[in-house]
Design a protein around this motif. Structure first.
Motif, PDB file in Angstrom:
ATOM      1  N   ILE A 118       0.829  -1.226   0.000  1.00  0.00           N
ATOM      2  CA  ILE A 118       0.000   0.000   0.000  1.00  0.00           C
ATOM      3  C   ILE A 118       0.857   1.267   0.000  1.00  0.00           C
ATOM      4  CG2 ILE A 118      -1.956  -1.112   1.155  1.00  0.00           C
ATOM      5  CD1 ILE A 118      -1.087   0.345   3.747  1.00  0.00           C
ATOM      6  N   GLY A 119       2.180   1.120   0.143  1.00  0.00           N
ATOM      7  CA  GLY A 119       3.063   2.289   0.103  1.00  0.00           C
ATOM      8  C   GLY A 119       4.033   2.231  -1.056  1.00  0.00           C
ATOM      9  N   ALA A 120       3.646   1.534  -2.112  1.00  0.00           N
ATOM     10  CA  ALA A 120       4.544   1.365  -3.261  1.00  0.00           C
ATOM     11  C   ALA A 120       4.804   2.670  -4.009  1.00  0.00           C
ATOM     12  CB  ALA A 120       3.963   0.325  -4.218  1.00  0.00           C
ATOM     13  N   ASP A 121       3.990   3.680  -3.753  1.00  0.00           N
ATOM     14  CA  ASP A 121       4.149   4.958  -4.451  1.00  0.00           C
ATOM     15  C   ASP A 121       5.277   5.815  -3.872  1.00  0.00           C
ATOM     16  OD1 ASP A 121       2.667   5.128  -2.087  1.00  0.00           O
ATOM     17  OD2 ASP A 121       1.697   7.001  -2.720  1.00  0.00           O
ATOM     18  N   ARG A 122       5.892   5.364  -2.794  1.00  0.00           N
ATOM     19  CA  ARG A 122       6.974   6.138  -2.169  1.00  0.00           C
ATOM     20  C   ARG A 122       8.261   5.317  -2.142  1.00  0.00           C
ATOM     21  NH1 ARG A 122       5.020  10.710   0.468  1.00  0.00           N
ATOM     22  NH2 ARG A 122       2.756  10.729   0.710  1.00  0.00           N
ATOM     23  N   SER A 123       9.386   6.010  -2.225  1.00  0.00           N
ATOM     24  CA  SER A 123      10.683   5.337  -2.197  1.00  0.00           C
ATOM     25  C   SER A 123      11.045   4.931  -0.760  1.00  0.00           C
ATOM     26  CB  SER A 123      11.776   6.276  -2.719  1.00  0.00           C
ATOM     27  OG  SER A 123      11.968   7.370  -1.803  1.00  0.00           O
ATOM     28  N   GLU A 124      12.055   4.081  -0.652  1.00  0.00           N
ATOM     29  CA  GLU A 124      12.529   3.674   0.672  1.00  0.00           C
ATOM     30  C   GLU A 124      12.972   4.898   1.480  1.00  0.00           C
ATOM     31  OE1 GLU A 124      16.141   1.174   2.836  1.00  0.00           O
ATOM     32  OE2 GLU A 124      15.889   1.030   0.655  1.00  0.00           O
ATOM     33  N   GLN A 125      13.674   5.841   0.811  1.00  0.00           N
ATOM     34  CA  GLN A 125      14.153   7.037   1.513  1.00  0.00           C
ATOM     35  C   GLN A 125      12.989   7.875   2.045  1.00  0.00           C
ATOM     36  OE1 GLN A 125      15.345   6.021  -1.506  1.00  0.00           O
ATOM     37  NE2 GLN A 125      17.287   5.234  -0.669  1.00  0.00           N
ATOM     38  N   GLU A 126      11.915   7.979   1.265  1.00  0.00           N
ATOM     39  CA  GLU A 126      10.743   8.731   1.714  1.00  0.00           C
ATOM     40  C   GLU A 126      10.122   8.087   2.945  1.00  0.00           C
ATOM     41  OE1 GLU A 126       8.175  10.664  -1.623  1.00  0.00           O
ATOM     42  OE2 GLU A 126       9.110   8.890  -2.516  1.00  0.00           O
ATOM     43  N   TRP A 127       9.997   6.753   2.900  1.00  0.00           N
ATOM     44  CA  TRP A 127       9.409   6.067   4.060  1.00  0.00           C
ATOM     45  C   TRP A 127      10.300   6.186   5.292  1.00  0.00           C
ATOM     46  CZ3 TRP A 127       4.671   5.421   4.836  1.00  0.00           C
ATOM     47  CH2 TRP A 127       3.784   5.099   3.805  1.00  0.00           C
ATOM     48  N   ARG A 128      11.612   6.154   5.091  1.00  0.00           N
ATOM     49  CA  ARG A 128      12.514   6.314   6.221  1.00  0.00           C
ATOM     50  C   ARG A 128      12.377   7.715   6.829  1.00  0.00           C
ATOM     51  NH1 ARG A 128      16.332   2.787   7.702  1.00  0.00           N
ATOM     52  NH2 ARG A 128      16.385   0.837   6.525  1.00  0.00           N
ATOM     53  N   ALA A 129      12.201   8.709   5.984  1.00  0.00           N
ATOM     54  CA  ALA A 129      12.007  10.077   6.479  1.00  0.00           C
ATOM     55  C   ALA A 129      10.700  10.181   7.263  1.00  0.00           C
ATOM     56  CB  ALA A 129      12.008  11.065   5.311  1.00  0.00           C
ATOM     57  N   ILE A 130       9.660   9.531   6.771  1.00  0.00           N
ATOM     58  CA  ILE A 130       8.365   9.539   7.475  1.00  0.00           C
ATOM     59  C   ILE A 130       8.499   8.813   8.816  1.00  0.00           C
ATOM     60  CG2 ILE A 130       5.992   8.645   7.430  1.00  0.00           C
ATOM     61  CD1 ILE A 130       6.075   9.132   4.352  1.00  0.00           C
ATOM     62  N   LEU A 131       9.134   7.633   8.793  1.00  0.00           N
ATOM     63  CA  LEU A 131       9.305   6.873  10.038  1.00  0.00           C
ATOM     64  C   LEU A 131      10.109   7.662  11.066  1.00  0.00           C
ATOM     65  CD1 LEU A 131       9.078   4.363  11.779  1.00  0.00           C
ATOM     66  CD2 LEU A 131      10.993   3.364  10.511  1.00  0.00           C
ATOM     67  N   ARG A 132      11.168   8.332  10.603  1.00  0.00           N
ATOM     68  CA  ARG A 132      11.983   9.133  11.515  1.00  0.00           C
ATOM     69  C   ARG A 132      11.143  10.205  12.213  1.00  0.00           C
ATOM     70  NH1 ARG A 132      15.418  11.657   7.943  1.00  0.00           N
ATOM     71  NH2 ARG A 132      14.225  13.572   8.235  1.00  0.00           N
ATOM     72  N   GLN A 133      10.284  10.848  11.445  1.00  0.00           N
ATOM     73  CA  GLN A 133       9.434  11.893  12.022  1.00  0.00           C
ATOM     74  C   GLN A 133       8.388  11.306  12.964  1.00  0.00           C
ATOM     75  OE1 GLN A 133       8.422  15.282   9.165  1.00  0.00           O
ATOM     76  NE2 GLN A 133       9.225  13.771   7.719  1.00  0.00           N
ATOM     77  N   VAL A 134       7.890  10.127  12.612  1.00  0.00           N
ATOM     78  CA  VAL A 134       6.895   9.466  13.452  1.00  0.00           C
ATOM     79  C   VAL A 134       7.500   9.069  14.801  1.00  0.00           C
ATOM     80  CG1 VAL A 134       5.566   7.332  13.657  1.00  0.00           C
ATOM     81  CG2 VAL A 134       5.385   8.707  11.588  1.00  0.00           C
ATOM     82  N   ILE A 135       8.765   8.598  14.767  1.00  0.00           N
ATOM     83  CA  ILE A 135       9.464   8.284  16.022  1.00  0.00           C
ATOM     84  C   ILE A 135       9.695   9.559  16.818  1.00  0.00           C
ATOM     85  CG2 ILE A 135      11.632   7.434  17.010  1.00  0.00           C
ATOM     86  CD1 ILE A 135      11.779   5.435  14.670  1.00  0.00           C
ATOM     87  N   ALA A 136      10.107  10.632  16.121  1.00  0.00           N
ATOM     88  CA  ALA A 136      10.332  11.919  16.791  1.00  0.00           C
ATOM     89  C   ALA A 136       9.052  12.453  17.426  1.00  0.00           C
ATOM     90  CB  ALA A 136      10.891  12.937  15.794  1.00  0.00           C
ATOM     91  N   LEU A 137       7.911  12.165  16.799  1.00  0.00           N
ATOM     92  CA  LEU A 137       6.621  12.607  17.330  1.00  0.00           C
ATOM     93  C   LEU A 137       6.115  11.721  18.470  1.00  0.00           C
ATOM     94  CD1 LEU A 137       4.862  13.467  13.938  1.00  0.00           C
ATOM     95  CD2 LEU A 137       5.450  15.110  15.752  1.00  0.00           C
ATOM     96  N   GLY A 138       6.816  10.623  18.717  1.00  0.00           N
ATOM     97  CA  GLY A 138       6.446   9.750  19.834  1.00  0.00           C
ATOM     98  C   GLY A 138       5.312   8.788  19.522  1.00  0.00           C
TER      99      GLY A 138
END
Length: 607
Positions: A458-478
């Motif tokens: 379901i996330g095939a429209d984004r690159s690995e780097q994009e998902w890593r950036a999203i995950l990093r922010q999600v971790i930062a947001l707690g």
């Protein structure tokens, strides 16, 4: 004398001894207050002139000024700098022989010194305390006072015992100084050093000459090399790494690519470490790759950049380290490469530390603030100053001001990410979760039958780097944590529930694909000297060569002779007599007598 008379005497010393025409900011009030016998707590940014706040009162008052400093490796340079302006200074520390220490102690007892630098461990010995009881003491200056804070980034246990100064020397004024203290640390300094009645002088924490830039980490060392060669070719700088191994590898990599670099960390032999630090202080155009064991109290004014290849643990640490750039007030850079692994590693270090739960919570809060600075959509300087309780408007000189990041409603992709973590039973690390989202066909996905999950692809429209950036922010947001006891598996927190259920929106920073930096016309060196005419530039260059040879002959750092700002003023003024040279900022009477004739001769020769 009243405070005004003390200030008048202090101004005379500032001009004749140190060669500066006027005090800056709160210096005059601090100097007058301490000279008159008052206690003080001084918060002033690196490069703001803290040392004058205790050096001049020590000269004004009767007796010897005692400077408590944890910086044994730098005491020699501080003493050398004072000797160059005619101030009688020495140090007492563990590097000296018994005979050397005894000689210095005699000078203290007989009042033949203006200032003596002492490490806190040495100060606490019975011998040292007895020495000061038997001597006339002008003041106690406690430098790097943030070291007293158990919650801080640079705690030194011996600092807590410095309350003995108030108890044993109640009539001697004390001045505690630091460049780094949030309100909690400030309160702890006051409490532990018994400075409840001290006047507090809090300067702005802003360093407007420093440009802050934080980039997405892809290939950290290559990005670092591109940054140095494009922005700071030939400049002096510091690169901070988390591990000793990374320090060594980074220094080797830079040298292989034409950048003069050295390593510094606590695992090196003492002699080698000291030699590298001495070279960095005394030579130009060297990049020091180091752990945070290096740097506190570094007085080198022409450090043009400070880089971080790993995420600092706290904003205090980051501010302290980046503050070593641009002490001369000229343009400088604070650059950091930061990625998902940095967040995971710092979280793991907190979780695995032997600290109690209260201390771990404090560390976690400090890391959250650091992550907030990295992920902010607004001005970095505003965010940085706000941490220290200071309000400011956008600076126009950080990456988020110069190239504003694009924000977007990230609620849907975050829901996809949280759902994927949940569907794989919160048992897998970042790489596997992202492969599931992107619909990758891997052996592991097939083994666990994760290709049959509703979230698969379901996330095939984004690159690995994009998902890593999203995950990093999600971790930062707690919203997500990393469980290091279970192979760094991702876990949802309670805060993730309202986002998953659609009751809370999430605003994210749009991923920007890194681009290679082009060589910038804003080289700091070119900027600094752009106000010189060709003729003045030639004089400036000649003076710098003269300074190198003179410093080598005196066995001191070049900036101790004169800093670049003073040489630039001389190049502009082109004095052909000693009288014309007097009054130039940074030229006191002793330096005028020592070097005036040589400088005047150089200028006459070039006229």
């Amino acid at each position: 004398m009243n405070q005004a008379q003390y200030q008048q005497q202090a101004l005379h010393l500032l001009q004749t001894v140190f060669g500066y025409p006027a005090f800056r900011g709160q210096q005059e009030d601090i100097v007058g207050h301490v000279s008159a016998g008052g206690d003080a707590l001084v918060l002033m940014p690196t490069g703001g002139g803290k040392s004058l706040c205790y050096q001049i009162p020590a000269l004004v008052r009767d007796g010897v000024g005692v400077v408590v400093s944890p910086l044994i490796a730098l005491m020699q340079d501080q003493v050398d700098a004072l000797a160059e302006v005619g101030v009688r200074a020495a140090f007492l520390n563990s590097t000296q022989t018994y005979e050397e220490a005894s000689r210095i102690e005699r000078l203290v007892r007989t009042g033949q010194l203006d200032l003596v630098y002492v490490a806190p461990e040495r100060l606490m010995t019975e011998r040292c305390l007895n020495l000061f009881q038997d001597s006339k003491i002008a003041l106690f200056a406690i430098d790097e006072a943030h070291c007293v804070s158990q919650w801080g980034h640079d705690f030194r246990p011996e600092y807590i015992r410095l309350s003995v100064l108030h108890e044993q020397f109640p009539d001697v004024p004390r001045i505690a100084l630091t460049a780094t203290a949030d309100p909690q640390t400030r309160a702890e300094i006051v409490h532990r050093l018994q400075l409840d009645d001290a006047m507090q002088f809090v300067s702005s924490f802003d360093r407007p000459n420093i440009r802050y830039q934080i980039v997405e980490k892809t290939n950290g060392r290559k990005q670092l090399l591109d940054f140095i060669t494009s922005e700071h070719g030939g400049d002096c700088g510091i690169v901070y790494c988390l591990s000793r191994k990374k320090v060594e590898e980074t220094a080797e990599f830079l040298n292989e690519n034409g950048v003069r670099a050295m390593a510094y960390h606590a695992g090196m032999e003492h002699a080698k470490r000291a030699a590298n630090q001495a070279r960095f202080l005394r030579e130009e155009n060297i990049v020091m790759c180091a752990t945070i064991a290096f740097g506190m109290g570094i007085d080198k004014p022409d450090v043009r950049f400070v880089c971080h290849l790993d995420l600092p643990k706290s904003i205090e640490g980051y501010y302290q380290e980046t503050g070593r750039a641009g002490r001369d007030g000229a343009p400088a850079s604070a650059w950091m490469a930061y990625g998902l692994q940095d967040v995971v590693l710092q979280r793991r270090m907190i979780d695995e530390s032997e600290a109690d739960e209260t201390f771990k919570r404090v560390l976690g809060t400090k890391l959250d603030a650091m992550l907030g600075l990295c992920e902010t959509l607004s001005c970095r300087r505003v965010r940085l100053l706000d941490y220290f309780g200071e309000k400011a408007g956008p600076c126009g000189n950080c990456d988020t001001c110069l190239i504003p990041p694009v924000s977007f409603d990230g609620t849907v992709p975050v829901q996809k990410l949280l759902s994927a973590i949940y569907r794989v039973d919160q048992r897998f690390a970042a790489g596997h979760v992202i492969e599931v989202l992107r619909g990758m066909e891997t052996e592991r996905i097939k083994t666990w039958h994760h290709d049959s999950l509703s979230v698969y692809g379901i996330g095939a429209d984004r690159s690995e780097q994009e998902w890593r950036a999203i995950l990093r922010q999600v971790i930062a947001l707690g919203l997500v944590t990393v469980d290091h006891e279970q192979y760094s598996s991702l876990k949802l927190t309670d805060a993730a529930r309202p986002v998953l259920k659609g009751g809370q929106k999430v605003q994210l920073r749009q991923y920007q694909k890194p681009v290679k930096q082009k060589s910038s016309s804003r080289s700091s060196k070119g900027y600094v000297e752009s106000d010189l005419s060709p003729r003045e530039q030639a004089i400036f260059d000649k003076l710098r060569w003269w300074r190198v040879e003179t410093a080598r002959a005196h066995d001191v750092a070049a900036y101790i002779i004169f800093n670049d700002a003073t040489l630039r003023e001389i190049a502009k003024a082109r004095p052909t007599t000693l009288a014309e040279m007097r009054g130039i900022s940074g030229v006191g009477e002793k330096k005028l007598a020592s070097y005036g004739d040589e400088i005047v001769a150089i200028i006459r020769e070039m006229e």
